[in-house]
Design a protein around this motif. Sequence first.
Motif, PDB file in Angstrom:
ATOM      1  N   ARG A 166       0.828  -1.204   0.000  1.00 43.99           N
ATOM      2  CA  ARG A 166       0.000   0.000   0.000  1.00 43.99           C
ATOM      3  C   ARG A 166       0.871   1.267   0.000  1.00 43.99           C
ATOM      4  N   ASP A 167       1.942   1.236   0.783  1.00 43.33           N
ATOM      5  CA  ASP A 167       2.707   2.465   1.001  1.00 43.33           C
ATOM      6  C   ASP A 167       3.899   2.624   0.055  1.00 43.33           C
ATOM      7  N   ARG A 168       4.435   1.522  -0.471  1.00 45.47           N
ATOM      8  CA  ARG A 168       5.735   1.649  -1.152  1.00 45.47           C
ATOM      9  C   ARG A 168       5.774   1.078  -2.560  1.00 45.47           C
ATOM     10  N   VAL A 169       4.630   0.542  -3.010  1.00 44.07           N
ATOM     11  CA  VAL A 169       4.589  -0.061  -4.342  1.00 44.07           C
ATOM     12  C   VAL A 169       3.388   0.510  -5.087  1.00 44.07           C
ATOM     13  N   GLY A 170       3.572   0.802  -6.382  1.00 41.87           N
ATOM     14  CA  GLY A 170       2.447   1.217  -7.222  1.00 41.87           C
ATOM     15  C   GLY A 170       2.191   0.153  -8.272  1.00 41.87           C
ATOM     16  N   PHE A 171       0.921   0.007  -8.669  1.00 42.55           N
ATOM     17  CA  PHE A 171       0.570  -1.012  -9.665  1.00 42.55           C
ATOM     18  C   PHE A 171      -0.195  -0.379 -10.825  1.00 42.55           C
ATOM     19  N   VAL A 172       0.141  -0.834 -12.031  1.00 38.38           N
ATOM     20  CA  VAL A 172      -0.658  -0.509 -13.212  1.00 38.38           C
ATOM     21  C   VAL A 172      -0.977  -1.830 -13.890  1.00 38.38           C
ATOM     22  N   PHE A 173      -2.267  -2.102 -14.105  1.00 40.79           N
ATOM     23  CA  PHE A 173      -2.705  -3.377 -14.670  1.00 40.79           C
ATOM     24  C   PHE A 173      -3.189  -3.182 -16.102  1.00 40.79           C
ATOM     25  N   GLN A 174      -3.235  -4.287 -16.832  1.00 41.08           N
ATOM     26  CA  GLN A 174      -3.735  -4.234 -18.207  1.00 41.08           C
ATOM     27  C   GLN A 174      -5.167  -3.701 -18.244  1.00 41.08           C
TER      28      GLN A 174
END
Length: 242
Positions: free
Chosen positions: A86-94
């Motif tokens: 939640r605090d240190r990772v970002g996600f971008v999905f298809q």
Amino acid sequence: MDGPAAGAIDVSKVYGRGDTAVRALDHVSLDFPRGRFTAIMGPSGSGKSTLMHCLAGLDTVDSGRIHIGRTDLTGLSDAQLTRLRRDRVGFVFQSFNLLPTMNAEENILLGLRLAGRRPDPAWFDTVVGTLGLQRRLKHKPGELSGGQQQRVACARALVGRPDVVFADEPTGSLDSRSGAEVLDFLRTSVRELGQTVVMVTHDPVAASYTDHGVLLADGRIAARIPRPTADAVLGALTGLGA
Ligand SMILES: Nc1ncnc2c1ncn2[C@@H]1O[C@H](COP(=O)(O)OP(=O)(O)OP(=O)(O)O)[C@@H](O)[C@H]1O
């Protein structure tokens, strides 16, 4: 901060047991330096998703170590892993994964709100401005094109200034023009905003936007391609029988 944004040290992961066991990752060691855009590529089943899920703390490794910044993920509890993601990772999905009832601004800020963190207004403006979303903030996802929705998803991934953004086939649902815009933005977020982005892709043209390509085959690193061109990536993939 010193050291790489993320990394894997001698990581192995096996799915199943006995005759049906599949070694998805086989002693993989890899660093992701800060401020670098990396593409992870390889034939279907080569271990790309498994590697990304292990790096992002979404899956566990059987042996070896994973770190995000200086934090060793192996040994963290589920609650600690959830907080780290939640605090240190970002996600971008298809598939964008935006909430349809919230407008773009609410989607971008949702993760921070849930974490009880205040957005940094200057950084929010920088991210939104770089993505060209200023005039779309009050629009709901259904009122935006696919490319605009993916730009909102990129803003959501970056607004908390994560150690690393993981993008899983971010252009897979987009036409080539919208895909190019998203790739251009991811590259800008690395070059001008100093972010670290790791992208899984099948597309040699998408890989050509990155600083470094890593090719997996059978759960191992088969090749590394600095400053990849689409032709170099295609040649390497063809050599692997992809
Ligand atoms: N949950 C699972 N249970 C059993 N086997 C799995 C599981 N997830 C992945 N595998 C196997 O592990 C290997 C690596 O899979 P992975 O999804 O990481 O490959 P990939 O390179 O991302 O493939 P694709 O490009 O098709 O998405 C494959 O042989 C796959 O069948």
